[in-house]
Design an enzyme around this catalytic site. Sequence first.
Site, PDB file in Angstrom:
ATOM      1  N   ARG A 157     -12.757  33.562  88.282  1.00  0.00           N
ATOM      2  CA  ARG A 157     -13.227  32.491  89.175  1.00  0.00           C
ATOM      3  C   ARG A 157     -14.074  31.480  88.401  1.00  0.00           C
ATOM      4  NH1 ARG A 157     -11.650  33.866  94.178  1.00  0.00           N
ATOM      5  NH2 ARG A 157     -11.371  36.069  94.627  1.00  0.00           N
ATOM      6  N   GLY A 158     -13.641  31.214  87.176  1.00  0.00           N
ATOM      7  CA  GLY A 158     -14.325  30.221  86.348  1.00  0.00           C
ATOM      8  C   GLY A 158     -15.507  30.759  85.567  1.00  0.00           C
ATOM      9  N   PHE A 159     -15.935  31.978  85.871  1.00  0.00           N
ATOM     10  CA  PHE A 159     -17.135  32.534  85.240  1.00  0.00           C
ATOM     11  C   PHE A 159     -16.909  32.793  83.747  1.00  0.00           C
ATOM     12  CE2 PHE A 159     -20.551  35.724  84.615  1.00  0.00           C
ATOM     13  CZ  PHE A 159     -21.601  35.053  85.239  1.00  0.00           C
TER      14      PHE A 159
ATOM     15  N   TYR B  97      -4.305  27.834 102.985  1.00  0.00           N
ATOM     16  CA  TYR B  97      -5.113  26.862 102.239  1.00  0.00           C
ATOM     17  C   TYR B  97      -5.078  25.534 102.974  1.00  0.00           C
ATOM     18  CZ  TYR B  97      -4.358  30.253  98.404  1.00  0.00           C
ATOM     19  OH  TYR B  97      -4.270  31.392  97.629  1.00  0.00           O
TER      20      TYR B  97
ATOM     21  N   HIS C 139       0.498  37.669 102.147  1.00  0.00           N
ATOM     22  CA  HIS C 139      -0.820  37.395 101.570  1.00  0.00           C
ATOM     23  C   HIS C 139      -1.772  38.588 101.661  1.00  0.00           C
ATOM     24  CE1 HIS C 139      -3.564  33.635 100.832  1.00  0.00           C
ATOM     25  NE2 HIS C 139      -3.847  34.614 100.011  1.00  0.00           N
TER      26      HIS C 139
ATOM     27  N   SER D 298      -7.112  34.224  89.531  1.00  0.00           N
ATOM     28  CA  SER D 298      -8.473  34.244  88.968  1.00  0.00           C
ATOM     29  C   SER D 298      -8.529  34.898  87.587  1.00  0.00           C
ATOM     30  CB  SER D 298      -9.452  34.945  89.930  1.00  0.00           C
ATOM     31  OG  SER D 298      -9.570  34.246  91.136  1.00  0.00           O
TER      32      SER D 298
END
Length: 336
Positions: free
Chosen positions: A217-219, A64, A133, A213
Amino acid sequence: MSTIKQVKLGSQGLIVPALGLGCMGMTTGFGGDIYGKADEKEAIATIHRSFELGGNFLDTADIYGPFLNEQLIAKAIQGNREKYIIASKFGFEIDGNGQATWAFNGSKAYVKKAVERSLKNLGTDYIDMYYLHRLDTNTPIEETVEAMGELVKEGKVKYIGLSEVSSETIRKAHQIHPLTAVQSEYSLFERQIEELGILATLQELCIGLVAYSPVGRGFLNGTIQKPEDFDENDFRKSIPKYQGEQFYKNVELVNEIKKVAAEKNITSAQLAIAWVIAKGHTPIPGTKRVKYVEENIAAAAVLLTQEDLNRLESIIPLGTITGDRYDVASMKGVNL
């Protein structure tokens, strides 16, 4: 004053809040700016507010930025390192110039290189939870995990885990050194690890699931109702789950979840987080704003009955096609 209950993550002794804080979006570069522009001052304020409410479990990764996210966390926790539980990840190869090569590297030499770099960037001498990861298919998982186990013996890492791996890989790894957790995408909208039996493997081996998530992812917060609601550069537009006819089918499902949330006088995002917690897992919703971290942490206090869970899972039954969660190339790197 802490408002979050504490839970065991896995069976190796790690105790964490019922939900963590995903920090990926707090910096620019890879992983940053995907849900709008990042602001360092607000991001640090978000980490501090989370801490005030008992949310001291922070999730980051060397990729990141690269490195910028770990460095931001170092700045935010300076002077209070021992009060935080820090999780970081390695495995995306980053070259000497700090650039991602997009190859995966789980070799013993790279494990040692990556951890030293992360310790430096985090401004600490130990990492609480250290994950691979993504699986490096050119390196036996046994080699990678053996090297991670050595980090535990050296005191540089307290607990280890993997991310986005198959049941077979989990079993092989766990025989070399006990895994505390596996991190995978998991939400009402994304239950592939359940369908593939990965979740059952984790439960059998008493390994925790850290769900990234958890709000799709915010959806699942229900504010995206048409494709134009995405910002022009929003990366979610590249995900099959949110494209074409599938987009509209998913909006219909979200609107049904919103109805349940409205009855409980909470947001649909809070309901989605509460569902993951009620299933016995540890969600790490990502945010970079104080307002949303307060909302997310409040979700930990939402109690769902079995009847509630049944109702939600009848809206999106296991096996419902909601679309792939990554593009074709990225999907090749998960559940290996």
